[in-house]
Design an enzyme around this catalytic site. Structure first.
Site, PDB file in Angstrom:
ATOM      1  N   ASP A  83       0.855  -1.175   0.000  1.00  0.00           N
ATOM      2  CA  ASP A  83       0.000   0.000   0.000  1.00  0.00           C
ATOM      3  C   ASP A  83       0.899   1.235   0.000  1.00  0.00           C
ATOM      4  O   ASP A  83       1.909   1.281   0.706  1.00  0.00           O
ATOM      5  CB  ASP A  83      -0.881  -0.013   1.253  1.00  0.00           C
ATOM      6  CG  ASP A  83      -1.845   1.150   1.277  1.00  0.00           C
ATOM      7  OD1 ASP A  83      -2.487   1.400   0.249  1.00  0.00           O
ATOM      8  OD2 ASP A  83      -1.941   1.809   2.326  1.00  0.00           O
TER       9      ASP A  83
ATOM     10  N   ASP B 227      -1.786  26.826  10.642  1.00  0.00           N
ATOM     11  CA  ASP B 227      -2.252  25.602   9.980  1.00  0.00           C
ATOM     12  C   ASP B 227      -1.749  24.403  10.777  1.00  0.00           C
ATOM     13  O   ASP B 227      -0.561  24.071  10.736  1.00  0.00           O
ATOM     14  CB  ASP B 227      -1.732  25.562   8.541  1.00  0.00           C
ATOM     15  CG  ASP B 227      -2.285  24.367   7.763  1.00  0.00           C
ATOM     16  OD1 ASP B 227      -2.971  23.525   8.381  1.00  0.00           O
ATOM     17  OD2 ASP B 227      -2.011  24.278   6.551  1.00  0.00           O
TER      18      ASP B 227
ATOM     19  N   GLU C 241       0.322  18.849   6.752  1.00  0.00           N
ATOM     20  CA  GLU C 241       0.881  19.579   5.618  1.00  0.00           C
ATOM     21  C   GLU C 241       1.383  20.954   6.057  1.00  0.00           C
ATOM     22  O   GLU C 241       2.457  21.402   5.654  1.00  0.00           O
ATOM     23  CB  GLU C 241      -0.165  19.731   4.504  1.00  0.00           C
ATOM     24  CG  GLU C 241      -0.545  18.437   3.806  1.00  0.00           C
ATOM     25  CD  GLU C 241      -1.612  17.655   4.552  1.00  0.00           C
ATOM     26  OE1 GLU C 241      -2.015  18.099   5.662  1.00  0.00           O
ATOM     27  OE2 GLU C 241      -2.043  16.608   4.038  1.00  0.00           O
TER      28      GLU C 241
ATOM     29  N   PHE D 264      -6.281  27.386   9.271  1.00  0.00           N
ATOM     30  CA  PHE D 264      -6.699  26.666   8.068  1.00  0.00           C
ATOM     31  C   PHE D 264      -8.106  26.116   8.270  1.00  0.00           C
ATOM     32  O   PHE D 264      -8.444  25.613   9.331  1.00  0.00           O
ATOM     33  CB  PHE D 264      -5.730  25.527   7.766  1.00  0.00           C
ATOM     34  CG  PHE D 264      -6.151  24.677   6.593  1.00  0.00           C
ATOM     35  CD1 PHE D 264      -5.878  25.081   5.299  1.00  0.00           C
ATOM     36  CD2 PHE D 264      -6.843  23.481   6.791  1.00  0.00           C
ATOM     37  CE1 PHE D 264      -6.279  24.317   4.222  1.00  0.00           C
ATOM     38  CE2 PHE D 264      -7.249  22.715   5.718  1.00  0.00           C
ATOM     39  CZ  PHE D 264      -6.960  23.128   4.425  1.00  0.00           C
ATOM     40  N   SER D 265      -8.909  26.224   7.218  1.00  0.00           N
ATOM     41  CA  SER D 265     -10.273  25.709   7.259  1.00  0.00           C
ATOM     42  C   SER D 265     -10.522  24.885   6.006  1.00  0.00           C
ATOM     43  O   SER D 265     -10.085  25.256   4.909  1.00  0.00           O
ATOM     44  CB  SER D 265     -11.277  26.867   7.329  1.00  0.00           C
ATOM     45  OG  SER D 265     -12.580  26.419   7.000  1.00  0.00           O
ATOM     46  N   ALA D 266     -11.206  23.785   6.205  1.00  0.00           N
ATOM     47  CA  ALA D 266     -11.536  22.948   5.053  1.00  0.00           C
ATOM     48  C   ALA D 266     -12.485  23.677   4.108  1.00  0.00           C
ATOM     49  O   ALA D 266     -12.540  23.362   2.899  1.00  0.00           O
ATOM     50  CB  ALA D 266     -12.162  21.634   5.517  1.00  0.00           C
TER      51      ALA D 266
ATOM     52  N   ASP E 237      -1.742  -1.143   6.027  1.00  0.00           N
ATOM     53  CA  ASP E 237      -2.008  -0.635   7.372  1.00  0.00           C
ATOM     54  C   ASP E 237      -3.429  -0.119   7.564  1.00  0.00           C
ATOM     55  O   ASP E 237      -3.821   0.184   8.681  1.00  0.00           O
ATOM     56  CB  ASP E 237      -1.019   0.481   7.727  1.00  0.00           C
ATOM     57  CG  ASP E 237      -1.133   1.682   6.782  1.00  0.00           C
ATOM     58  OD1 ASP E 237      -1.865   1.574   5.777  1.00  0.00           O
ATOM     59  OD2 ASP E 237      -0.501   2.711   7.049  1.00  0.00           O
TER      60      ASP E 237
ATOM     61  N   ASP F 255      -7.257  -2.304   3.542  1.00  0.00           N
ATOM     62  CA  ASP F 255      -6.277  -3.327   3.153  1.00  0.00           C
ATOM     63  C   ASP F 255      -6.611  -4.688   3.744  1.00  0.00           C
ATOM     64  O   ASP F 255      -6.005  -5.695   3.366  1.00  0.00           O
ATOM     65  CB  ASP F 255      -4.869  -2.928   3.634  1.00  0.00           C
ATOM     66  CG  ASP F 255      -4.367  -1.661   2.967  1.00  0.00           C
ATOM     67  OD1 ASP F 255      -4.639  -1.491   1.774  1.00  0.00           O
ATOM     68  OD2 ASP F 255      -3.708  -0.856   3.644  1.00  0.00           O
TER      69      ASP F 255
END
EC number: 7.2.2.6
Length: 678
Positions: free
Chosen positions: A306, A343, A347, A375-377, A514, A518
């Site tokens: 994976d 953030d 990332e 940070f906002s989605a 993991d 999977d």
């Protein structure tokens, strides 16, 4: 990856219990599971009865018969000792794991929003209950993080000194009982029942020497049992031959001859070889649920991995800052850092880390900030407003362009499209409505993985990366990682179909994964290696669990599997050659008085029939003891063709198996006769 400290070959903490366990294994109900050694025990018991008879009658042969009986019991005992040693080493490792397991206090929460908690025993926790784990607290039981993020010390289980990040959501939300939180706090939803935690199951697996036999081992057992029956028939039919020829050969000599001819060497060491293979995996921080998985690893043809969390890190990380004309790299790095301080995503943190590395100094700049934009989605933007009126923003390309009220220039469009085509994610950085440059987010391939895949290729294992990414992104990551092939836009069903397709071609397939998605593939694969950082579903489906969560660990797993197969083949070759040598060494000495022509085959010139058979029995017992270290340690594996391995086996273990008995039996015979034992 750091291996667990090895347990020395004859550590007294293991050897002492093994000496006692070997006695317990003399129980005929236990011995019956090993036909070769069961026959040896029956012969030893019969020899003991004959010795007692001769002793009671005052026969001259009592001393020799008694010595033969003693050495036969010695043979059986040390065959059991080899198996007990292998089991003991596994149990010693289990004790090390058990030392990490203790009843710890748990801070039980009434609900996820509760501000107070009740301190209870970890043993009282039930699945579904919530606990708060703070700095320096021990995670009381296996669970899933439902809120918070923390650095967790898993060294008690994995042996790794470096802490790992665990957070709510994604594939890194699972925590294991017995680990310790070293920063921040987390709220954990318990997933295991008391006594059924992952650590409990790990200990049971390590102690589980009663493993399932593999097809190769079953076939070898059938071969050994068949050879035992054949030699039993041969020796039984010798009795009327002895009577007819008038040769002075005692019945006890014939039954002792049976033990020296049947494959007692490999019969006595077979279980130890398999258990030792599982123990070597534990030393590499891999828990095997069955011996079948260990052996199958030695024959793996295809490895499926994976991508996310296995080949690459779990989250995309900042890899480079691409500046537009007129903007310096330090200017871009400072703006990206300040715009990303609010953030809290992986990332965002990676952008801050990259900026600080590139600036080459402990740059902070937070004192210049008067307001932050988390940070906002929804907005897909984070940023900061500075005291001097400068506004900095970082976010998705379309979101930043909208905030700036701009249309992408040809130069900017070229950079953004180039990053997207390479499989990365472009983020823009802007200052006061002007774009400064582009942040290149990408899946970071774990260090050293390309070299390890090249090593697998040399071992004849084909690697296939499976990912839900689009083909373009998948191809870029596959090329960087150095895998042989990839499956893009993979669903659980597609993974299953790929495994079944390979298996239909006669291939043995290994799967590393993991995530919960999977689990079906891990269950279908011949060797399913689940990462310890993975979800409970993945760990339940796999038949091997890698405590270090290192996908390249499959190289060690394959090596251990191949070493197990080669060790078994080498010792089987030695044992069979050994028996051939003993056959030609002993029979002429026994029957030369009745058939003088056999003297031409009596190249060893043993002192007498009595000393010949006693020397053979003693050698038979001592060679098992001599081979115990090799059975526990395993024959070293070196990548080679099947023909090369066969040639090496025949030259080293085949020829050695022919020569060693001649030398050993002759030396023992000289000692026996010189000491006047016979």
């Amino acid at each position: 990856m750091r291996k667990k400290p090895d347990i020395s070959l004859f550590d007294w903490r293991v050897t002492a219990p093994a000496l006692t366990a070997a006695l317990a294994k003399l129980d005929p109900r236990v011995m019956a599971k090993n036909p070769v050694m069961f026959v040896t025990e029956v012969v030893a018991a019969l020899s003991t009865l004959l010795f007692l008879r001769d002793l009671f009658l005052g026969a001259d042969t009592a001393a020799v018969v008694g010595q033969i009986a003693a050495w036969l019991w010695f043979t059986v005992y040390f065959a059991n000792f080899a198996e007990a040693m292998a089991e003991g080493r596994g149990k010693a490792r289990a004790d090390t794991l058990r030392a990490t397991q203790s009843e710890t206090p748990a801070h039980k929460l009434a609900s996820i929003t509760a501000e107070t908690y009740e301190t209870v025993s970890s043993r009282s926790l039930k699945p579904g209950e919530l606990v708060l784990v703070k700095v320096d607290d021990i995670v009381p039981a296996d669970g899933e993080i439902v809120e918070g993020i923390a650095s967790v010390d898993e060294s008690a289980i994995t042996g790794e000194s470096a802490s790992v990040i665990r957070e709510a959501g994604g594939d890194r939300s699972a925590v294991t009982g017995g680990t310790r939180v070293v920063s921040d706090w987390i709220k954990v939803k318990i997933t295991s029942k008391p006594g059924e935690s992952f650590l409990d199951r790990m200990i049971a697996m390590v102690e589980g020497a009663e493993r399932q036999k593999t097809p190769n081992e079953i076939a070898l057992n059938i071969l050994l049992a068949g050879m035992t029956i054949i030699f039993l028939i041969v020796v039984v039919t010798l009795e009327p031959f002895v009577m007819y020829s008038g040769a002075a050969v005692s019945v006890v000599f014939l039954i002792a001859l049976l033990v020296t001819l049947i494959p007692t060497t490999i019969g006595g060491l077979l279980s130890a070889i398999g258990i030792a293979g599982m123990d070597r995996l534990v030393k590499s921080n891999v828990i095997a649920k069955s011996g079948r998985a260990v052996e199958a690893a030695g024959d793996v043809d295809v490895l499926l991995l994976d991508k996310t969390g296995t080949i690459t890190y779990g989250a995309r990380q900042a890899d480079a800052f691409e500046t537009l004309p007129g903007i310096s790299r330090s200017e871009m790095a400072e703006a990206a850092l300040l715009a990303s301080l609010a953030d809290e995503t992986p990332e965002g943190r990676s952008i801050v880390d990259l900026a600080r590395r590139q600036l080459g100094r402990a740059f902070d700049g937070s004192d210049a900030i008067v307001d932050t934009i988390p940070f906002s989605a929804n907005t897909r933007i984070s940023g900061a407003d500075l005291k001097d009126g400068v506004r900095l923003r970082k976010g998705a390309a379309d979101a930043i362009l909208t905030w700036c009220g701009l249309v992408a220039t040809p130069e900017l469009r070229a950079v953004v499209e180039g990053i997207a085509k390479s499989g990365g994610t472009p983020l823009l950085v802007a200052r006061d409505k002007a774009v400064l440059g582009v942040i290149h987010l990408k899946d970071i391939v774990k260090p050293g993985i390309r070299e390890r895949f090249a090593e697998l290729r040399r071992m004849g294992v084909r690697t296939v990366m499976i990912t839900g990414d689009n083909p373009l992104t998948a191809a870029a990551i596959a090329a960087e990682a150095g895998v042989d092939d990839f499956l893009a836009e993979a669903t659980p069903q597609k993974k299953l179909e790929l495994i079944r397709r390979e298996q239909a071609l006669g291939k043995l397939v290994a799967m590393c994964g993991d995530g919960s998605n999977d689990a079906p593939a891990l269950a279908q694969a011949d060797v399913g290696v689940a990462m310890n950082t993975g979800t409970p579903a993945a760990k339940e489906a796999g038949n091997l669990i890698d405590l270090d969560s290192d996908p390249t660990k499959l190289i060690e797993i394959v090596l251990v599997g191949k070493q197990l197969l080669i060790s078994r083949g080498s010792l089987t070759t030695f044992s069979l050659a050994n028996d051939v040598a003993k056959y030609f060494a002993i029979l002429p000495a026994l029957f030369v008085t009745a058939y003088p022509a056999l003297d031409a085959l009596n190249i060893m010139h043993l002192g007498s029939p009595g000393s010949a058979i006693l020397s053979a029995v003693i050698f038979n017992a001592l060679i098992i003891i001599a081979l115990i270290p090799l059975a526990l340690r395993g024959v070293k594996y070196q990548p080679a063709t099947a023909a090369s391995l066969l040639r090496r086996n025949l030259l080293v273990y085949g020829l050695g198996g022919l020569i060693v008995p001649f030398v050993g039996i002759k030396a023992i015979d000289l000692i026996v006769n010189a000491a006047g034992i016979v």
